[in-house]
Design a protein around this motif. Sequence first.
Motif, PDB file in Angstrom:
ATOM      1  N   SER A  36       0.830  -1.220   0.000  1.00 47.49           N
ATOM      2  CA  SER A  36       0.000   0.000   0.000  1.00 47.49           C
ATOM      3  C   SER A  36       0.854   1.255   0.000  1.00 47.49           C
ATOM      4  CB  SER A  36      -0.926   0.017   1.218  1.00 47.49           C
ATOM      5  OG  SER A  36      -1.895  -0.980   1.110  1.00 47.49           O
ATOM      6  N   GLU A  57      -9.256   6.928  -2.740  1.00 49.67           N
ATOM      7  CA  GLU A  57      -9.991   6.491  -3.937  1.00 49.67           C
ATOM      8  C   GLU A  57      -9.078   5.746  -4.903  1.00 49.67           C
ATOM      9  OE1 GLU A  57     -12.252   8.642  -7.629  1.00 49.67           O
ATOM     10  OE2 GLU A  57     -12.577   9.465  -5.624  1.00 49.67           O
ATOM     11  N   ARG A  60      -8.275   2.445  -3.507  1.00 49.49           N
ATOM     12  CA  ARG A  60      -9.504   1.690  -3.196  1.00 49.49           C
ATOM     13  C   ARG A  60      -9.501   1.209  -1.747  1.00 49.49           C
ATOM     14  NH1 ARG A  60      -8.654  -0.451  -8.764  1.00 49.49           N
ATOM     15  NH2 ARG A  60     -10.239   0.580 -10.022  1.00 49.49           N
ATOM     16  N   ILE A  61      -9.189   2.151  -0.849  1.00 50.36           N
ATOM     17  CA  ILE A  61      -9.210   1.870   0.579  1.00 50.36           C
ATOM     18  C   ILE A  61      -9.996   2.972   1.278  1.00 50.36           C
ATOM     19  CG2 ILE A  61      -7.045   0.558   0.570  1.00 50.36           C
ATOM     20  CD1 ILE A  61      -5.589   3.015   1.649  1.00 50.36           C
TER      21      ILE A  61
END
Length: 138
Positions: A36, A57, A60-61
């Motif tokens: 990440s 966004e 996607r977390i």
Amino acid sequence: MADDDSGTLSELLMHAARAQRRRWRELLEPWDLTPSQSRALRVIGDGDGTRVSDLAEALRIAPRSATEVADGLEARGLVERTPDPADRRAVLLRMTAAGRSIRDEVAVARAADARAFFGRLAAEDRVALARLLRELAG
């Protein structure tokens, strides 16, 4: 079970994805980065300032998780928070020189690893795989 069985295909895809994720985690160990954090460095480095909400966004977390990723990168001096000139209440994440250096080193290592991982396939198979994965992702 035949290789064209949907269950078998799903298992094979998941097995390949797990192998790739394992390689990716191992590749990042010299920089002490999580996947990440590495992805965040790419996202932040692609622009001239990134809001945490935009980072969340792109990764996607959840925004809270993106804040934790940004905090970790900031604590290591890889990104810095600066005021957003368009909104005094907001801050932007910007890459530091150290962050750019690590992002670039990781990109070189990742490209070499991808060549090794996918190099086991013939060129036409890599083209077909890319086409099929785009179809499935779309």
